[in-house]
Enzyme design. Structure first.
Site, PDB file in Angstrom:
ATOM      1  N   LYS A  30       0.848  -1.204   0.000  1.00  0.00           N
ATOM      2  CA  LYS A  30       0.000   0.000   0.000  1.00  0.00           C
ATOM      3  C   LYS A  30       0.877   1.245   0.000  1.00  0.00           C
ATOM      4  O   LYS A  30       1.653   1.476   0.934  1.00  0.00           O
ATOM      5  CB  LYS A  30      -0.923   0.020   1.227  1.00  0.00           C
ATOM      6  CG  LYS A  30      -1.869   1.222   1.238  1.00  0.00           C
ATOM      7  CD  LYS A  30      -2.785   1.194   2.442  1.00  0.00           C
ATOM      8  CE  LYS A  30      -2.151   1.741   3.695  1.00  0.00           C
ATOM      9  NZ  LYS A  30      -1.987   3.224   3.642  1.00  0.00           N
ATOM     10  N   ASP A  58      -3.213   4.292  -2.231  1.00  0.00           N
ATOM     11  CA  ASP A  58      -4.202   4.732  -1.242  1.00  0.00           C
ATOM     12  C   ASP A  58      -4.183   6.259  -1.132  1.00  0.00           C
ATOM     13  O   ASP A  58      -3.588   6.817  -0.211  1.00  0.00           O
ATOM     14  CB  ASP A  58      -3.866   4.074   0.095  1.00  0.00           C
ATOM     15  CG  ASP A  58      -4.788   4.506   1.226  1.00  0.00           C
ATOM     16  OD1 ASP A  58      -5.913   4.952   0.934  1.00  0.00           O
ATOM     17  OD2 ASP A  58      -4.368   4.412   2.395  1.00  0.00           O
ATOM     18  N   LYS A  60      -7.260   8.116  -1.497  1.00  0.00           N
ATOM     19  CA  LYS A  60      -8.582   8.544  -1.010  1.00  0.00           C
ATOM     20  C   LYS A  60      -9.075   9.783  -1.769  1.00  0.00           C
ATOM     21  O   LYS A  60      -9.351  10.835  -1.179  1.00  0.00           O
ATOM     22  CB  LYS A  60      -8.545   8.812   0.494  1.00  0.00           C
ATOM     23  CG  LYS A  60      -8.129   7.617   1.334  1.00  0.00           C
ATOM     24  CD  LYS A  60      -8.110   7.962   2.815  1.00  0.00           C
ATOM     25  CE  LYS A  60      -7.694   6.785   3.671  1.00  0.00           C
ATOM     26  NZ  LYS A  60      -6.245   6.436   3.512  1.00  0.00           N
ATOM     27  N   THR A 117     -10.862   4.689   9.949  1.00  0.00           N
ATOM     28  CA  THR A 117     -10.750   3.914  11.186  1.00  0.00           C
ATOM     29  C   THR A 117     -10.194   4.733  12.349  1.00  0.00           C
ATOM     30  O   THR A 117     -10.149   4.255  13.480  1.00  0.00           O
ATOM     31  CB  THR A 117      -9.880   2.662  10.975  1.00  0.00           C
ATOM     32  OG1 THR A 117      -8.645   3.034  10.367  1.00  0.00           O
ATOM     33  CG2 THR A 117     -10.594   1.653  10.102  1.00  0.00           C
ATOM     34  N   ARG A 207       2.456  -0.471  11.008  1.00  0.00           N
ATOM     35  CA  ARG A 207       3.453  -0.385  12.081  1.00  0.00           C
ATOM     36  C   ARG A 207       3.904  -1.736  12.637  1.00  0.00           C
ATOM     37  O   ARG A 207       5.100  -1.917  12.890  1.00  0.00           O
ATOM     38  CB  ARG A 207       2.911   0.495  13.215  1.00  0.00           C
ATOM     39  CG  ARG A 207       2.755   1.971  12.852  1.00  0.00           C
ATOM     40  CD  ARG A 207       2.289   2.754  14.074  1.00  0.00           C
ATOM     41  NE  ARG A 207       2.024   4.150  13.778  1.00  0.00           N
ATOM     42  CZ  ARG A 207       0.829   4.624  13.466  1.00  0.00           C
ATOM     43  NH1 ARG A 207      -0.212   3.811  13.392  1.00  0.00           N
ATOM     44  NH2 ARG A 207       0.646   5.905  13.216  1.00  0.00           N
TER      45      ARG A 207
END
Length: 232
Positions: A30, A58, A60, A117, A207
């Site tokens: 990603k 990614d 958005k 999230t 992470r």
């Protein structure tokens, strides 16, 4: 269920080092906003030269309909395998994007972002004046009718989305902490078993992998766990 590794490191060199460590593993990569703004489309080319990875860009995308379609067409043509846009841009925007991408010989998977999230109920309601559950289901129904391939959501909304649309409608779930790691800035997090139970098609892990002493080892451990629960 597929593993998508987030390349959210602070420099190009750190990202390339991680990619090299993951060569040969069955993972998606990603590329997020920071990496893309810093390293550009060349970074995508460099990933392809490094290994046989599927790439999720990614970004958005969120703007007026034609601007979103322009942006999605451009990023689709650089050869990524999956892109995303905000469902809250609305039906016209999503229709416009999908109409534009339908003209391409090969289009990427297109996902719609539901609720980030990092939002909990209070923050989401402050912005959208609605609860997360109802809004995500509504976003998903619109995206499904517009011909998108799936949704970006938390594990807690994955089954709701599939029940409201189709089991074939993909869900990609960020905020995965495979073995109980710290949640950091995420609010709605989950582990691998929860992701499987919720029928997540893609999980995003950042992470816990790139901050590990041995990223390849922890990635292999995650892949083994995914393989085990996929057989259940």
């Amino acid at each position: 269920m597929k593993l998508c590794v987030a390349l959210d490191l602070a420099s190009y060199d750190e990202c390339i080092k991680l990619i090299n460590e993951l060569k040969g593993l069955d993972v998606w990569l990603k590329v997020g906003l920071r990496s893309y703004l810093r390293d550009g489309a060349k970074f995508i080319e460099d990933i392809k030269k490094t290994g046989d990875f599927k790439i999720f860009l990614d970004l958005k995308i969120y703007d007026i309909p034609n601007t979103m379609a322009d942006a999605c067409e451009v990023i689709s043509k650089i050869g990524v395998d999956m892109i995303n846009l905000h469902a809250s841009a609305g039906k016209i925007a999503m229709d416009t994007v999908m109409d534009r991408l339908a003209k391409l010989e090969h289009r990427p998977i297109v996902l719609a972002v539901s609720a980030l999230t990092s939002f909990d109920e209070a923050v989401f309601k402050q912005i959208y004046s609605a609860n997360i559950k109802d809004s995500v289901v509504n976003f998903s129904k619109i995206a499904y009718k517009c011909g998108l391939d799936g949704m970006v959501c938390s594990v807690y909304e994955s089954l709701l989305i599939k029940d409201a649309t189709s089991r074939e409608f993909l869900t990609l779930t960020p905020g995965i902490r495979p073995f109980g790691e710290a949640i950091n800035d995420q609010k709605r997090v989950a582990n691998l078993d929860m992701a499987k139970e919720s029928l997540s098609d893609f999980i995003v892990v950042g992470r816990p992998i790139y901050e590990a002493n041995n990223p390849r080892e922890i990635t292999q451990k995650i892949l083994t766990k995914i393989s085990d629960i996929n057989l259940l």
